[in-house]
Structure formats: C-alpha cells, structure tokens
Design a protein around this motif. Structure first.
Motif, short mmCIF file in Angstrom:
data_model
loop_
_atom_site.label_atom_id
_atom_site.label_comp_id
_atom_site.label_asym_id
_atom_site.label_seq_id
_atom_site.Cartn_x
_atom_site.Cartn_y
_atom_site.Cartn_z
N SER A 1 0.83 -1.22 0.00
CA SER A 1 0.00 0.00 0.00
C SER A 1 0.85 1.26 0.00
O SER A 1 0.49 2.26 -0.61
N SER A 2 2.01 1.21 0.69
CA SER A 2 2.89 2.39 0.70
C SER A 2 3.48 2.64 -0.68
O SER A 2 3.67 3.80 -1.07
N ILE B 1 1.93 1.90 -3.49
CA ILE B 1 0.83 2.48 -4.26
C ILE B 1 0.68 3.96 -3.93
O ILE B 1 0.48 4.80 -4.82
N TYR B 2 0.79 4.28 -2.64
CA TYR B 2 0.69 5.68 -2.21
C TYR B 2 1.78 6.51 -2.89
O TYR B 2 1.51 7.61 -3.42
N ILE C 1 3.48 5.85 -5.66
CA ILE C 1 3.26 5.92 -7.11
C ILE C 1 2.15 6.93 -7.41
O ILE C 1 2.25 7.71 -8.37
N ARG C 2 1.10 6.92 -6.59
CA ARG C 2 0.00 7.87 -6.80
C ARG C 2 0.50 9.31 -6.67
O ARG C 2 0.12 10.18 -7.45
N GLU C 3 1.37 9.55 -5.69
CA GLU C 3 1.91 10.89 -5.49
C GLU C 3 2.87 11.29 -6.61
O GLU C 3 2.96 12.46 -6.98
N LEU D 1 2.98 9.94 -9.77
CA LEU D 1 2.55 9.60 -11.13
C LEU D 1 2.57 10.79 -12.07
O LEU D 1 3.01 10.68 -13.22
N ASP E 1 6.91 17.32 -1.04
CA ASP E 1 6.05 16.32 -0.40
C ASP E 1 6.69 15.80 0.89
O ASP E 1 6.01 15.63 1.91
N TYR F 1 7.32 9.15 2.79
CA TYR F 1 5.95 9.62 2.91
C TYR F 1 5.33 9.19 4.24
O TYR F 1 4.40 9.83 4.75
N GLU G 1 -2.96 7.50 6.94
CA GLU G 1 -3.81 6.98 5.87
C GLU G 1 -3.67 5.46 5.75
O GLU G 1 -4.65 4.75 5.48
#
Length: 472
Positions: free
Chosen positions: A57-58, A60-61, A63-65, A67, A176, A332, A340
């Motif tokens: 999940s970290s 994914i977090y 990569i989302r930030e 992307l 970030d 992060y 989160e």
C-alpha cells in the motif's frame, strides 16, 4: 506543546540514520526502505499480514503521489525522441552555432542553450539535442571538448535539474517529504540556484581558461572527432514509416514548438498556474506536439509511430523513477501517509513522525540556522553519492522539516538547499548517473569530467550554504 515520543518515532529516526549510512557507503537503499516500512507497520499494527499489506500500500501511495511527475517526464522524453528522429532538433539548434566565435563564447552559448532546453526537456535529452550541432562549432573556434562537456554538464545537470522550475519533478519530491507546497520550494530555490549556478560556472570557466592559457588543454584535449565519439542510439521507427520531414516542415516545427512552450509560460503567469496545474499544461502541450510531429513526419504510420514514441518515453520515465519509489514510500510515512495507511495509531496530538521528532528536538537541542544549513548540504551531498540525484531528495526534505521545526524558521530554504546539494552531486556533475551522456557525446573521459567539476561544485556548495544561512 508536549510531544510524546513512542517506539514508532525512535524506529523511524534510527532507520533514517541507517539510510544515511547506507548512502555514505554507496549501498543501495531499496531493501532497507522496504524493511523499514515493514518494521514500522509491525510496530503500528502488531499484525504481520497488515504490515506486509502496508508495504504494498505504501508503494501504491508513492506511485499515486509521483505519477504526475513520471508522466510529464515520460511525455517530454517522447517529444524529444520524435524531434530527434525527424531532424527538428538540428534546425532548432543551428542558429545558436552562428553565435560561437571564440572559445569563451562557445562555453557560455553551449551552457545557456543547454540550460534553457533542459528546463523544458530535462538534461539527458538536451545533451543529444546539442551535441551534434554545437560541439563541432565550438571545437572549430578552439574550445576543448572537455570545456564543452563541462558547460553541458554544469548548466544542464546542475543548474536546470537542481531547480527544475518547469517540469517540477525535483521540487515535487522534496516538497512532499517536507510537507510544503511545490511553489514554496520553487520560490525558495530561485536565489540558491542562481548563486550556486553563478559561482560554479564562473569558477569552472576561470579554471578552464587558466589551463588553456598555460597550455594544459588544446582544442583536441581529451576529445576525439565527433564522428568517432559515442552517440545516442538511433530512434526506432516502424517499417515503412519515413522519419524525416522536409526542410520547410522542419523549420516550421522548429519555430512552432518554442512558441507553444512560450505560450504555456505566458498562460502560467497570466493565470497564476503553479505546481500540478503548470505541469499538466506543459505535459498536455508536449503530448499534443509529439502527436502533431509524428503525424506530419510519418503520415500513414503516424498513429502507430506516436505510440512507439510514447512507449519509449514511458519506459524511460519508469526506469528513472523505479529506484525512487521505495525511498519515497518510506519517507511519505513520516507525514500524512502513515495515518492513511495504518489509522490513528500515533499519540494524541501527533502531527506526524517527522513533525513530532522536530518538535521534541527543539526542546532538547537549540539548533541554529548555520547548523541546519550545513547539515542539509551534507545530507544532500551524501544522498547523492549513490549516483541518483533524485533518490535522496525525499530524505533531504524530511530532514529539512525536522530541522526547521526545531529552529522555528527556514523550512523552504533548507528543503531547497538539500535538493540542490543532492542533485548537483548525484544528478550528474560529480557522480556518473547522468555525467556519462555529456562525456560520451563530447568524446571525453567521464572520470576526467568529474575531476574537473569537483572544485567548482565544492566552491559553489560552500558559497550557497553560507547564502542559505542568511536567507533563512
């Protein structure tokens, strides 16, 4: 305000110190970051399945930030590849070759053009863009190939990449990690980038002219003819797809593309677009420009060739950022990502692991702006030793946040300083992550290029650190 430090805080601090040690020893930190995320998850949830899931999940977090940053870089590289394969780049650069009349002019013209292009296309594509046209012109007027390589390197992988004012990949990572808006880091970095760039390039130019005057360098010193120098691989085109435009079309695109990006800058200023909005405007323009070039150059195969360019750009973007994702995922967790992913497991009143550590440190060690600035420069330089200027700037952002909370001021300045130090050292002026392309294009030894850059970069970092102390 009293801050309660628990095992999670101490574990995070120890992992940061271990990471600095790994980077100082030039060891890869991917496994350490992943193990650190797993350990923090175990401490937070006391559940092995939940902590293992937290690792994924970290990522994914992260990569989302990241992307948006990955995509803008990928799209810009795809546009650069389309320009290279169609000859537009040669037409764009050719007018600058007429300005090169002396070795001194050659150094500054190559550097300033490299910097300008690198702001929009990043330095690695810009090296190939300049090398074929400006290097022969520079050598004809007596500039050694090592001088051209230094100019490309310092202005591109130094000034342009450390500021990254247009694409904003570097400020996104550091902002970030520090918990700041991207615009705040960009604004704080402007005077530091200008000071670092001016001191470094002036020092490098003075040393170059001194060695030329003393006969230590000739026009061919450390160089080979361009024809025998390593070159970038040819762009892949589909069978039957013409890859060259007519001279008139090349001139048209060479004029149109700069005008499009100039229009973007004007729109950013007029509408006050910053951060993600500004990046999206540049990215959309670059993507549409790449499609237009591909359709004009390859006609019936234009759509398929555009996909090929885009695929190549995406492969480049993810290859560059693959080692950054585990590191970013770990850092992060120092801020809002932790809550989160794992819920409200930190003590009541906590503002995140990094903020809590900084607040606690403020009550124990009365830090000063001088100590903070020197530390951030050292941390940035150390993290750059792994050869990737981007892998350590999240760490620089987190440590800047920690120190700024303790000092009570200067978060944006410290963050920008750590970013600048990390990228100047690791982004390709001292460590050969991106130094090799400039050396290869100019036909010089990358070790000789790194040696010649060492003193100017060291002087620049020292002066910039002093300046940051007064700007905090």
């Amino acid at each position: 305000m009293d801050i309660t430090l628990v095992s999670l805080h101490w574990a995070y601090l120890l992992l940061i110190l271990a990471m600095i040690g790994f980077m100082a020893l030039r060891r890869d930190t991917t496994i350490l970051c992943t193990a650190g995320i797993l350990a923090l998850g175990l401490l937070a949830t006391h559940s092995l399945p939940a902590s293992v899931s937290g690792v994924f999940s970290s990522f994914i977090y992260a990569i989302r930030e990241l992307l948006g940053t990955i995509l803008i870089i990928s799209i810009v590289v795809s546009l650069s590849r389309s320009m290279t394969s169609t000859g537009i780049n040669e037409v764009m650069i050719r007018p600058f070759a007429r300005l090169i009349r002396t070795p001194g002019l050659a150094f500054w013209v190559i550097g300033l053009v490299m910097m300008t292009i690198s702001f929009f296309f990043w330095p690695s594509p810009a090296v190939a863009l300049l090398g074929a046209v400006l290097l022969p012109a520079a050598q004809r007027v007596g500039l050694p190939a090592i001088g051209a390589a230094v100019a490309m390197n310092l202005f591109g992988h130094g000034i342009a990449l450390s500021g990254d004012f247009v694409i904003q990949g570097a400020p996104k990572l550091t902002a970030d990690a520090a918990g700041l808006p991207v615009a705040a880091v960009v604004q704080a970095s402007v005077p530091l980038v200008l000071i670092m760039g001016a001191v470094t390039t002036l020092t490098a130019f003075w040393l170059l002219r001194r060695d030329m005057r003393l006969g230590r360098l000739g026009t061919g010193s450390g160089s080979e003819p361009l024809a025998s120098a390593p070159s970038a691989p040819a762009e892949e085109t589909l069978p039957g797809a013409p890859s060259r435009l007519s001279p008139a079309a090349q001139r048209g695109f060479a004029l149109l593309l700069p005008l499009l990006f100039a229009a973007d800058v004007a729109v950013m200023i007029a509408l006050n677009l910053q951060g993600g909005d500004a990046t999206a405007l540049i990215g959309g323009t670059a993507l549409l420009a790449m499609l237009l070039v591909s359709l004009a150059a390859h006609r019936g195969q234009g759509l398929a060739q555009a996909t090929s360019y885009l695929t190549g750009g995406l492969l480049f973007g993810f290859r560059v950022f693959a080692p950054v994702i585990p590191i970013a995922a770990f850092f992060y967790l120092g801020d809002s990502a932790f809550t989160e992913l794992y819920g409200k497991v930190l003590p009541s009143g906590s503002h995140g692991l990094v903020n809590d550590l900084g607040t606690a440190l403020a009550g124990i060690v009365p830090l000063s702006p001088a100590v903070g600035a020197v530390t951030l420069t050292a941390v940035g330089a150390i993290t750059g030793l792994d050869g990737s200027g981007f892998s350590g700037i999240s760490l620089a952002g987190s440590i800047a946040q920690l120190f700024a909370v303790s000092i009570g001021t200067g978060l944006a300045t410290l963050t920008a300083l750590g970013q600048i130090a990390a990228i100047w050292v690791g982004g390709g002026t001292l460590v050969p992550w991106a130094l090799i392309p400039a050396a290869a294009i100019c036909g010089v030894s990358p070790f000789e290029l790194a040696r010649r850059n060492l003193l100017p970069v060291a002087v620049g970092l020292a002066v910039t650190t002093i300046a940051a102390i007064f700007l905090m």
